[in-house]
Write an enzyme that holds these catalytic residues in place. Structure first.
Site, mmCIF file in Angstrom:
data_model
loop_
_atom_site.group_PDB
_atom_site.id
_atom_site.type_symbol
_atom_site.label_atom_id
_atom_site.label_comp_id
_atom_site.label_asym_id
_atom_site.label_seq_id
_atom_site.Cartn_x
_atom_site.Cartn_y
_atom_site.Cartn_z
ATOM 1 N N LYS A 4 -16.980 -7.254 6.109
ATOM 2 C CA LYS A 4 -15.732 -7.711 6.731
ATOM 3 C C LYS A 4 -15.687 -7.325 8.203
ATOM 4 C CE LYS A 4 -12.728 -7.270 2.664
ATOM 5 N NZ LYS A 4 -11.527 -6.576 2.157
ATOM 6 N N HIS A 48 0.837 -1.203 0.000
ATOM 7 C CA HIS A 48 0.000 0.000 0.000
ATOM 8 C C HIS A 48 0.873 1.255 0.000
ATOM 9 C CE1 HIS A 48 -3.038 -2.768 2.137
ATOM 10 N NE2 HIS A 48 -3.475 -2.593 0.899
ATOM 11 N N SER A 69 -3.073 -8.119 2.714
ATOM 12 C CA SER A 69 -3.494 -7.932 4.109
ATOM 13 C C SER A 69 -4.008 -9.232 4.716
ATOM 14 C CB SER A 69 -4.567 -6.841 4.194
ATOM 15 O OG SER A 69 -4.019 -5.593 3.863
ATOM 16 N N ARG A 74 -2.166 -6.423 -8.154
ATOM 17 C CA ARG A 74 -1.110 -7.422 -7.995
ATOM 18 C C ARG A 74 -1.144 -8.455 -9.114
ATOM 19 N NH1 ARG A 74 -2.864 -9.487 -2.359
ATOM 20 N NH2 ARG A 74 -4.783 -9.015 -3.441
#
Length: 161
Positions: free
Chosen positions: A42, A18, A129, A91
């Site tokens: 979440k 990040h 994460s 990614r």
């Protein structure tokens, strides 16, 4: 006109990946606002207040980086900030498929918003994460993946409980 980008995410936790996207984004934008969003689907591992403080410490002295929390659609948060760009890191192709759909919806909500994707630096691509949370949950050292010390994070976490 000031080029403001919102970098939204749950940042649970905020990683070196990040940080890399922010630092590279600063070459493109006058200001980058890191927006810690509330994702109703979440359950957080690290408290929002703790993560906000750690991110602020990470970018201490950088006047063109701000950190906010928000509980709204990302497009609405961007509009309220006067941001006309969303900054996102990719990614892999799975990230692209997911982010592409979100960017289309954000454009539907806020026509003036453009999403800018930066490809994650190769050495940081394996970091996520969720992987860091799993490693930490089972007692592994994750400091190599974070732009701050985990002992600092644990101290803040205890203070906010």
């Amino acid at each position: 006109m000031k080029r403001i980008a919102l970098f939204p995410g749950s940042f649970d936790p905020f990683t070196k990946g990040h940080e890399d996207i922010i630092l590279r984004g600063l070459r493109l934008f006058d200001e980058v606002v890191i927006g810690i969003g509330n994702n109703a689907t979440k359950k957080r591992y690290f408290p929002v207040e703790v993560m906000k403080e750690l991110i602020e410490r990470t970018f201490e002295g950088q006047q063109n980086v701000k950190v906010i929390t928000y509980d709204d659609l990302t497009a609405n948060a961007a509009r309220q900030l006067g941001a006309t760009f969303l900054l996102r890191g990719l990614r892999n192709t799975t990230d692209f498929e997911y982010e592409n759909g979100i960017s289309q919806v954000n454009r539907y909500v806020y026509e003036e918003i453009e999403t800018v994707f930066l490809i994650t630096s190769p050495n940081l691509a394996p970091i996520s994460s969720s992987i860091i949370r799993d490693l930490h949950r089972y007692g592994q050292d994750v400091d190599d993946f974070l732009p701050y010390s985990l002992s600092e994070l644990n101290k803040l976490k205890e203070e906010n409980q």
